[in-house]
Scaffold this motif. Structure first.
Motif, PDB file in Angstrom:
ATOM      1  N   ILE A   1     -12.808  -2.748  -1.218  1.00  0.00           N
ATOM      2  CA  ILE A   1     -12.109  -1.716  -0.462  1.00  0.00           C
ATOM      3  C   ILE A   1     -11.985  -0.485  -1.356  1.00  0.00           C
ATOM      4  N   LEU A   2     -12.502   0.645  -0.882  1.00  0.00           N
ATOM      5  CA  LEU A   2     -12.368   1.908  -1.618  1.00  0.00           C
ATOM      6  C   LEU A   2     -11.210   2.702  -1.043  1.00  0.00           C
ATOM      7  N   HIS A   3     -10.442   3.352  -1.914  1.00  0.00           N
ATOM      8  CA  HIS A   3      -9.449   4.322  -1.448  1.00  0.00           C
ATOM      9  C   HIS A   3     -10.219   5.585  -1.074  1.00  0.00           C
ATOM     10  N   THR A   4     -10.046   6.048   0.149  1.00  0.00           N
ATOM     11  CA  THR A   4     -10.872   7.160   0.630  1.00  0.00           C
ATOM     12  C   THR A   4     -10.527   8.486  -0.031  1.00  0.00           C
ATOM     13  N   GLY A   5      -9.367   8.603  -0.655  1.00  0.00           N
ATOM     14  CA  GLY A   5      -9.026   9.849  -1.336  1.00  0.00           C
ATOM     15  C   GLY A   5     -10.027  10.220  -2.406  1.00  0.00           C
ATOM     16  N   GLY A   6     -10.675   9.238  -3.000  1.00  0.00           N
ATOM     17  CA  GLY A   6     -11.671   9.485  -4.034  1.00  0.00           C
ATOM     18  C   GLY A   6     -13.089   9.603  -3.516  1.00  0.00           C
ATOM     19  N   MET A   7     -13.266   9.475  -2.192  1.00  0.00           N
ATOM     20  CA  MET A   7     -14.604   9.566  -1.598  1.00  0.00           C
ATOM     21  C   MET A   7     -14.870  10.986  -1.121  1.00  0.00           C
ATOM     22  N   GLN A   8     -16.121  11.411  -1.196  1.00  0.00           N
ATOM     23  CA  GLN A   8     -16.466  12.723  -0.640  1.00  0.00           C
ATOM     24  C   GLN A   8     -16.508  12.656   0.885  1.00  0.00           C
ATOM     25  N   ASP A   9     -16.933  11.517   1.416  1.00  0.00           N
ATOM     26  CA  ASP A   9     -17.020  11.297   2.855  1.00  0.00           C
ATOM     27  C   ASP A   9     -15.668  10.791   3.347  1.00  0.00           C
TER      28      ASP A   9
ATOM     29  N   CYS B   1      -5.750   8.840 -15.431  1.00  0.00           N
ATOM     30  CA  CYS B   1      -4.985   9.672 -14.497  1.00  0.00           C
ATOM     31  C   CYS B   1      -4.114   8.879 -13.527  1.00  0.00           C
ATOM     32  N   GLY B   2      -4.300   7.559 -13.465  1.00  0.00           N
ATOM     33  CA  GLY B   2      -3.469   6.721 -12.598  1.00  0.00           C
ATOM     34  C   GLY B   2      -3.935   6.618 -11.156  1.00  0.00           C
ATOM     35  N   SER B   3      -5.061   7.242 -10.829  1.00  0.00           N
ATOM     36  CA  SER B   3      -5.554   7.197  -9.440  1.00  0.00           C
ATOM     37  C   SER B   3      -5.935   5.788  -9.019  1.00  0.00           C
ATOM     38  N   ASN B   4      -5.534   5.419  -7.784  1.00  0.00           N
ATOM     39  CA  ASN B   4      -6.029   4.196  -7.173  1.00  0.00           C
ATOM     40  C   ASN B   4      -7.500   4.419  -6.851  1.00  0.00           C
ATOM     41  N   VAL B   5      -8.361   3.481  -7.213  1.00  0.00           N
ATOM     42  CA  VAL B   5      -9.790   3.656  -6.965  1.00  0.00           C
ATOM     43  C   VAL B   5     -10.309   2.619  -5.975  1.00  0.00           C
TER      44      VAL B   5
ATOM     45  N   CYS C   1       0.836  -1.208   0.000  1.00  0.00           N
ATOM     46  CA  CYS C   1       0.000   0.000   0.000  1.00  0.00           C
ATOM     47  C   CYS C   1       0.868   1.253   0.000  1.00  0.00           C
ATOM     48  N   GLN C   2       2.017   1.196   0.674  1.00  0.00           N
ATOM     49  CA  GLN C   2       2.924   2.339   0.651  1.00  0.00           C
ATOM     50  C   GLN C   2       3.414   2.591  -0.775  1.00  0.00           C
ATOM     51  N   ARG C   3       3.828   1.536  -1.447  1.00  0.00           N
ATOM     52  CA  ARG C   3       4.329   1.699  -2.832  1.00  0.00           C
ATOM     53  C   ARG C   3       3.207   2.077  -3.791  1.00  0.00           C
ATOM     54  N   SER C   4       2.051   1.436  -3.639  1.00  0.00           N
ATOM     55  CA  SER C   4       0.929   1.698  -4.548  1.00  0.00           C
ATOM     56  C   SER C   4       0.406   3.125  -4.402  1.00  0.00           C
ATOM     57  N   SER C   5       0.349   3.608  -3.171  1.00  0.00           N
ATOM     58  CA  SER C   5      -0.185   4.951  -2.937  1.00  0.00           C
ATOM     59  C   SER C   5       0.864   6.041  -3.146  1.00  0.00           C
ATOM     60  N   GLY C   6       2.139   5.658  -3.142  1.00  0.00           N
ATOM     61  CA  GLY C   6       3.196   6.660  -3.226  1.00  0.00           C
ATOM     62  C   GLY C   6       3.296   7.462  -1.946  1.00  0.00           C
ATOM     63  N   SER C   7       2.808   6.883  -0.852  1.00  0.00           N
ATOM     64  CA  SER C   7       2.768   7.577   0.430  1.00  0.00           C
ATOM     65  C   SER C   7       3.194   6.619   1.543  1.00  0.00           C
ATOM     66  N   SER C   8       3.030   7.048   2.769  1.00  0.00           N
ATOM     67  CA  SER C   8       3.428   6.247   3.924  1.00  0.00           C
ATOM     68  C   SER C   8       2.381   5.227   4.330  1.00  0.00           C
ATOM     69  N   PHE C   9       1.181   5.366   3.798  1.00  0.00           N
ATOM     70  CA  PHE C   9       0.097   4.439   4.095  1.00  0.00           C
ATOM     71  C   PHE C   9      -1.020   4.668   3.100  1.00  0.00           C
ATOM     72  N   ALA C  10      -1.986   3.761   3.072  1.00  0.00           N
ATOM     73  CA  ALA C  10      -3.201   3.953   2.278  1.00  0.00           C
ATOM     74  C   ALA C  10      -4.360   4.100   3.251  1.00  0.00           C
ATOM     75  N   HIS C  11      -5.237   5.040   2.986  1.00  0.00           N
ATOM     76  CA  HIS C  11      -6.450   5.255   3.785  1.00  0.00           C
ATOM     77  C   HIS C  11      -7.573   4.565   3.022  1.00  0.00           C
ATOM     78  N   ASN C  12      -8.035   3.440   3.556  1.00  0.00           N
ATOM     79  CA  ASN C  12      -8.984   2.586   2.857  1.00  0.00           C
ATOM     80  C   ASN C  12     -10.293   2.449   3.620  1.00  0.00           C
TER      81      ASN C  12
ATOM     82  N   ARG D   1      -5.750  -4.727  -7.453  1.00  0.00           N
ATOM     83  CA  ARG D   1      -5.723  -3.271  -7.286  1.00  0.00           C
ATOM     84  C   ARG D   1      -6.224  -2.662  -8.593  1.00  0.00           C
ATOM     85  N   HIS D   2      -7.247  -1.822  -8.494  1.00  0.00           N
ATOM     86  CA  HIS D   2      -7.874  -1.215  -9.678  1.00  0.00           C
ATOM     87  C   HIS D   2      -7.593   0.284  -9.680  1.00  0.00           C
ATOM     88  N   PHE D   3      -7.161   0.775 -10.828  1.00  0.00           N
ATOM     89  CA  PHE D   3      -6.863   2.202 -10.940  1.00  0.00           C
ATOM     90  C   PHE D   3      -7.268   2.728 -12.305  1.00  0.00           C
ATOM     91  N   CYS D   4      -7.357   4.040 -12.399  1.00  0.00           N
ATOM     92  CA  CYS D   4      -7.782   4.708 -13.632  1.00  0.00           C
ATOM     93  C   CYS D   4      -6.642   4.713 -14.643  1.00  0.00           C
TER      94      CYS D   4
END
Length: 145
Positions: free
Chosen positions: A110-118, A94-98, A44-55, A88-91
């Motif tokens: 499992i939804l990546h919360t970055g793409g959620m309004q909530d 634009c390459g976004s993890n979905v 998740c760190q590598r996939s998100s390009g961050s320190s964690f994924a918020h799922n 892992r499904h992405f666009c």
């Protein structure tokens, strides 16, 4: 006299939606609410390009495409701790993890919360042995974008 055991009420199903960065993909997941987590696994760190994924996790769930099913590509991540494949499904645009889906039961989406309004606050952290020790110790700075 026969005793009857109390029946558990059926878990409440919820629906949440997410989109990618460019808006080409929009999905809705309906299932039993398992809440939001921070995942610190190395994948998740590598996939998100961050320190964690918020799922955000759902059990016994169904995913529907509101738009852009043809804009989604899938990566079969078999290099997991338990050896089970995680799709892992992405666009493609634009390459976004979905979203993600484990290959083994129970049926979970499992939804990546970055793409959620909530932006639901996570209740748990997973794979904390991979958590960077400095998380939470950084001074916040108001960024101007």
């Amino acid at each position: 006299m026969a005793s009857s055991s109390p029946t558990k009420p059926s878990p409440t199903k919820v629906s949440k939606s997410a989109t990618c960065l460019c808006g080409a993909v929009a999905v809705t997941v309906t299932g039993v609410d398992k809440g939001a987590v921070l995942c610190h696994c190395s994948n998740c760190q590598r996939s998100s390009g961050s320190s964690f994924a918020h799922n955000y996790r759902f059990l016994d769930a169904d995913l529907t495409f509101d738009k852009g099913e043809d804009a989604v590509t899938r990566y079969e991540d078999g290099d997991t701790t338990n050896g089970n494949v995680l799709a892992r499904h992405f666009c493609k645009v634009c390459g976004s993890n979905v979203f993600l889906q484990p290959s083994t039961p129970p049926r979970m989406w499992i939804l990546h919360t970055g793409g959620m309004q909530d932006k639901t606050q996570p209740a748990r952290e997973l794979f904390t042995h991979n958590k960077h020790p400095w998380i939470g110790d950084v001074t916040p700075v108001r960024a101007k974008v």
